[in-house]
Scaffold this active site. Structure first.
Site, PDB file in Angstrom:
ATOM      1  N   GLY A  49       0.884  -1.014  -0.092  1.00  0.00           N
ATOM      2  CA  GLY A  49       0.179   0.093  -0.060  1.00  0.00           C
ATOM      3  C   GLY A  49       0.802   1.259  -0.014  1.00  0.00           C
ATOM      4  CG  ASN A  50       3.701   3.317   2.412  1.00  0.00           C
ATOM      5  OD1 ASN A  50       3.284   4.120   3.058  1.00  0.00           O
ATOM      6  ND2 ASN A  50       4.586   2.200   2.471  1.00  0.00           N
ATOM      7  CG  HIS A  51      -1.345   3.639  -2.521  1.00  0.00           C
ATOM      8  ND1 HIS A  51      -0.639   2.539  -2.908  1.00  0.00           N
ATOM      9  CD2 HIS A  51      -2.389   3.073  -2.268  1.00  0.00           C
ATOM     10  CE1 HIS A  51      -1.096   1.340  -3.014  1.00  0.00           C
ATOM     11  NE2 HIS A  51      -2.378   1.537  -2.881  1.00  0.00           N
ATOM     12  CB  ALA A  52      -4.792   8.058  -0.290  1.00  0.00           C
ATOM     13  N   GLY A  97      -3.347   4.323   3.331  1.00  0.00           N
ATOM     14  CA  GLY A  97      -3.541   3.024   3.739  1.00  0.00           C
ATOM     15  C   GLY A  97      -2.091   2.317   3.681  1.00  0.00           C
TER      16      GLY A  97
END
Ligand code: T46
Length: 134
Positions: A49-52, A97
């Protein structure tokens, strides 16, 4: 963020043959499911993840094993443990997230409200905070 609004337990329809959990669009999840994907065999200690997203809402269920998900709306950050096949977590649009601490046997199922589109991703945290914290 209010934990109970995002984390939900679904009924387990078990009998002597085993267990079954049903998830329906617009009933058990607050959107129409347009896409599903799942991740498994995650390398130890490596987060995903590590993004929106601009538009996509996601609903995450660890259908095997366990993992943690940290959600961040730009103001509050909360870490949730997904360790039951009937427990689902809603990640709404404009929520950063990070999925982490995967067990070796984790299969993380994700139900998504939109088809895959790279342009729907916000990958830079600075850009994310600029958009959500005005
Ligand atoms: C999320 C976590 C849990 C596709 O072709 N279609 C898809 O629907 C998705 C989600 C990805 N891909 C391609 C794009 C990349 O080439 O699969 C590759 C890996 O995707 P990504 O780097 O986005 O993987 P993660 O684990 O960082 O994130 C994904 C989802 O993108 C994300 O929304 O919540 O899994």
């Amino acid at each position: 963020m209010i934990i109970n609004q995002l984390l939900k337990s679904h009924p387990v329809r078990g009998d002597d043959r085993g267990q079954l959990v049903a998830i329906e669009s617009n009933i058990d999840v607050p959107f129409e499911i347009k896409r599903i994907f799942y991740i498994y065999g995650t390398s130890q200690g490596v987060p995903r993840g590590n993004h929106a997203h601009y538009k996509t809402k996601q609903y995450l269920i660890s259908v095997s094993g366990s993992c943690k998900v940290t959600l961040d709306n730009g103001l509050d950050k909360e870490t949730y443990v997904l360790d039951k096949q009937n427990k689902g977590l809603l990640q709404e649009e404009f929520v950063w997230g990070v999925m982490h601490d995967f067990s070796d046997d984790c299969v993380l199922l994700v139900l998504a409200s939109e088809h895959y589109e790279d342009a729907d991703y916000i990958r830079e945290y600075d850009q994310f905070t600029k958009q959500v914290v005005k």
